[in-house]
Design an enzyme around this catalytic site. Sequence first.
Site, PDB file in Angstrom:
ATOM      1  N   TYR A   1       0.715  -1.411   0.083  1.00 59.89           N
ATOM      2  CA  TYR A   1      -0.076  -0.057  -0.131  1.00 59.89           C
ATOM      3  C   TYR A   1       0.944   1.299   0.120  1.00 59.89           C
ATOM      4  CZ  TYR A   1      -3.719  -3.367   1.427  1.00 59.89           C
ATOM      5  OH  TYR A   1      -4.489  -4.464   1.689  1.00 59.89           O
TER       6      TYR A   1
ATOM      7  N   HIS B   1       0.164 -12.000   0.633  1.00 63.77           N
ATOM      8  CA  HIS B   1      -0.887 -10.989   0.088  1.00 63.77           C
ATOM      9  C   HIS B   1      -1.040 -11.587  -1.518  1.00 63.77           C
ATOM     10  CE1 HIS B   1      -1.476  -6.593  -0.626  1.00 63.77           C
ATOM     11  NE2 HIS B   1      -2.651  -7.167  -0.760  1.00 63.77           N
TER      12      HIS B   1
END
Length: 315
Positions: free
Chosen positions: A56, A123
């Site tokens: 992110y 992820h």
Amino acid sequence: MEYRALGKTGLEVSTIGFGASSLGGVFHSFDENRGIDAVFTGIDAGINYIDVSPYYGHYKAEIVLGKALKDIPHEKFVLSTKVGRYGEDGKNTWDYSAERVTRSAYESMERLHIDFIDILYVHDIEFQASLPGGLQKIADETLPALLRLKEEGVVKHVGVTDLQLENLKWIVEHTPAGTIECLLSFCHFCLNDDKLADFLDFFDEHNVGVTNASPFSMGLLTERGVPEWHPAPKPLVRKCAEAAEYCKQQGYPIEKLAMQYSCSNPRVASTVFSTTRPENLLKNIAYVEEPIDWNLVEKVKEIIGDQQRVSWANT
């Protein structure tokens, strides 16, 4: 704030989780100080689950979140971060090797100013599916590396994330029992797509705790509408816009209904949403504390119609 058990981890997490992706400037620019204040506001309001990733903002979200966490005792929060998906020089990169995910865990702890990671997720495992070794590499190399970190006390619990629910089911089926303790699914338990419900029995049977993200379906379920980059098919975008307009006419913002709906299933431990605005955080907490209008839910689902459960490729 309601708290729910996360599978068999022994963790009790808040029904609403704080998603730190916005702290990386993923959706738009923001005031860093207000973003940090949003973290403090969430903790003070009873939110104890925080989710982030080095991906992110290409590490920025962890750095900014760390500025808040250094002043918050770890016993006040449950933190999940991730390995495998990154960004280097402004470009997306993926590396699910044992060496990289191990190093990534330590790098995250340094950025976040913490001594251990409560939950470490692999992820978006679908990206490994197209790389050498496929998903089997996650089972044979990535997850064993995370289990070694767990044995060392660096990580408390291990899990996976993905947009494709079938991949989450596959990895649970192809790893020893207890390897996957929890998972994070996104965009699959919201007003336009409740497909996650079909998988809850399976995850329960395998003692896998479930968290949910993106109650607004990445902007589909908002009055503002989707950003230009949203990958949803145009017919779905149009139907969600119709539903948002209908809710507005009823004096019941679709954001309120969407948040209430995503938090309504007690088998989903926490629903993560992201904001950098303290007032927005408090507004959504207040939404969930009010009773949901199930008749309006049915009307919205009727408007979305044949676009229900229409998904898209991860990006």
